[in-house]
Design an enzyme around this catalytic site. Structure first.
Site, PDB file in Angstrom:
ATOM      1  N   ARG A 191       8.400  10.141  14.414  1.00 52.90           N
ATOM      2  CA  ARG A 191       9.208   8.954  14.202  1.00 52.90           C
ATOM      3  C   ARG A 191      10.409   9.032  15.095  1.00 52.90           C
ATOM      4  NH1 ARG A 191       7.304   7.898   8.572  1.00 52.90           N
ATOM      5  NH2 ARG A 191       5.866   6.287   9.097  1.00 52.90           N
ATOM      6  N   ILE A 209       0.464   4.730   1.188  1.00 54.98           N
ATOM      7  CA  ILE A 209       1.768   5.325   0.905  1.00 54.98           C
ATOM      8  C   ILE A 209       2.811   4.947   1.950  1.00 54.98           C
ATOM      9  CG2 ILE A 209       0.757   7.230  -0.378  1.00 54.98           C
ATOM     10  CD1 ILE A 209       1.252   9.034   2.020  1.00 54.98           C
ATOM     11  N   GLU A 210       2.365   4.492   3.117  1.00 48.38           N
ATOM     12  CA  GLU A 210       3.317   4.065   4.146  1.00 48.38           C
ATOM     13  C   GLU A 210       3.888   2.682   3.843  1.00 48.38           C
ATOM     14  OE1 GLU A 210       4.773   5.207   6.741  1.00 48.38           O
ATOM     15  OE2 GLU A 210       3.792   7.108   7.136  1.00 48.38           O
ATOM     16  N   SER A 211       3.023   1.734   3.533  1.00 45.33           N
ATOM     17  CA  SER A 211       3.461   0.335   3.464  1.00 45.33           C
ATOM     18  C   SER A 211       2.859  -0.453   2.317  1.00 45.33           C
ATOM     19  CB  SER A 211       3.061  -0.364   4.774  1.00 45.33           C
ATOM     20  OG  SER A 211       1.638  -0.345   4.921  1.00 45.33           O
ATOM     21  N   TYR A 241       5.252  13.705   0.784  1.00 40.81           N
ATOM     22  CA  TYR A 241       4.361  12.797   1.512  1.00 40.81           C
ATOM     23  C   TYR A 241       2.903  13.258   1.450  1.00 40.81           C
ATOM     24  CZ  TYR A 241       2.945   9.915   5.585  1.00 40.81           C
ATOM     25  OH  TYR A 241       2.340   9.016   6.440  1.00 40.81           O
TER      26      TYR A 241
END
Length: 411
Positions: free
Chosen positions: A25, A121-123, A224
């Site tokens: 990121r 889980i991201e979006s 995560y």
């Protein structure tokens, strides 16, 4: 000007295409600021009184290429996701549209099919999801990483929101991360916090096992991977937890057309006799609801499967309708919201500060609060173990000050 319209049948199960994965990121080696939209953050050490061998057996039964470990951290997220029946029901419905898109991109790069669960889980599989620091789309790409993996952002389009383009980019990222780290759980961790953070954790733990390097990773990344494993479990064993699939708003059968001129999505929706929002949801990357196709760069439009009775009206919109719009394209500048904060000069931090331990605090929690490492706190305070007591005062060095001193010594 006439254009050739190519129809390609496309059996899709949710909301769209494939794209490119997110490299770190941030740049390798730099401190990653993490901000996953859909990930619940938990306490560092969840209680674990009852090792459930049924859950372990179920995870073992669905394990393929990515290790699906079972422990207290995974169990805690299984509890969370299995309790969110409405949310996971929606994920099951959306998966019917999106998973075939993700699977095709991942297969193209020989990436494990299990990675398709990451956008949950991201979006929460929302193509328009934007985090507080600007990560965007199903796969939550930061601007710089998206550019590195070939995604385009300009005044007409943001390909981070394009399910197809973004999925191929994500797959390319995982190819690179696995080649670098040699382990799928480490590659998944790197997707969240950056390659540099994972490599530093590997050095500190002297291990390439995720569960051994986990204490040296940022807090969100520690959660995560367990959340990812739990999401796979709940999606595969939803029936065991009374979770029912909810029908998504996306049509199941679609066609793909490519256009080499500017096309209005609202006008095309009228010709197709569907709601404007329904067509735009199939094509979420177009900012102005205008598809900016050109002879040099034709653009893709996903439409519901059509019949010949609609063809004349569709042909008219695609070939003979002129749009009164400025067609000049401007590349987007970096929308990383952290950059904006840098314009405000921060007050210089003290070289050393002191933290008073409160009841229930751990060294790990204190390290996260001050953005330092547990080992550093132990060195600064001559601690031989991780045991601390309420009321104890701990010396904390400002990370930037320490970094400048180290640079001066090396220089």
């Amino acid at each position: 000007m006439k254009i050739n319209v190519l129809f390609a049948s496309c059996i899709v199960a949710l909301t769209s295409f494939s794209a490119a994965a997110q490299q770190q990121r941030q740049q390798q080696g730099s401190l990653a600021i993490i901000d996953t939209v859909a990930l619940p953050i938990l306490a560092e050490t969840p209680s674990f009184y009852n090792h459930n061998y049924v859950f372990k057996a179920r995870l073992d039964s669905i394990q393929k290429m990515v290790p699906l470990s079972y422990n207290e951290h995974v169990q805690k997220y299984i509890d969370i996701y299995s309790g969110r029946k409405d949310m996971m029901g929606k994920m099951l419905g959306l998966s019917e549209y999106y998973f075939p898109v993700f699977e095709k991109a991942l297969k193209n790069y020989n990436i494990p099919e299990e990675i398709k669960y990451l956008p949950i889980i991201e979006s929460s599989m929302n193509a328009h999801a934007v985090s507080r620091v600007g990560a965007t789309g199903l796969w939550q790409f930061m601007f710089a990483t998206a550019k590195d993996y070939g995604l385009n952002m300009d005044n007409f389009v943001d390909e981070r929101k394009d399910p197809i383009q973004a999925s191929y980019a994500a797959a390319a990222y995982f190819r690179d991360a696995y080649q670098e780290l040699g382990d799928w759980l480490l590659a998944i961790a790197a997707y969240n916090c950056g390659m540099g953070n994972v490599k530093r954790a590997i050095i500190k733990a002297d291990s390439h096992d995720f569960w051994e390097i986990r204490p040296y990773l940022p807090l969100e990344t520690r959660n995560y991977v367990p959340a990812f494993i739990a999401a796979i479990y709940v999606m595969n064993y939803s029936g065991k937890h009374q979770i029912k699939s909810q029908q998504s708003a996306f049509v199941k059968y679609t066609d793909t057309i490519h256009v080499n001129r500017f096309v209005s999505l609202p006008q095309l929706a009228t010709a197709l006799s569907i709601e404007e929002d329904a067509l735009c949801s199939l094509n979420p990357s177009y900012k102005k609801k205008i598809v900016n196709g050109t002879e040099l760069e034709p653009k893709r439009i996903i439409i519901p499967k059509v019949n010949m009775a609609q063809f004349a009206e569709i042909y008219e919109v695609l070939n003979n309708t002129e749009l009164d719009v400025n067609q000049q394209v401007f590349l987007a500048s970096n929308d990383d919201r952290r950059k904006l904060k840098k314009k405000i000069a921060p007050k210089p931090a003290a070289a050393i500060s002191y933290h008073k331990v409160t009841p229930g605090q751990t060294l790990s929690a204190i390290a996260d609060k001050y953005h330092v490492e547990v080992q550093d706190i132990k060195v600064w305070n001559s601690l031989k173990s991780s045991s601390i007591v309420p009321g104890q005062k701990l010396k904390i060095h400002n990370p930037e000050t320490a970094k400048r001193k180290l640079s001066a010594i090396k220089g």
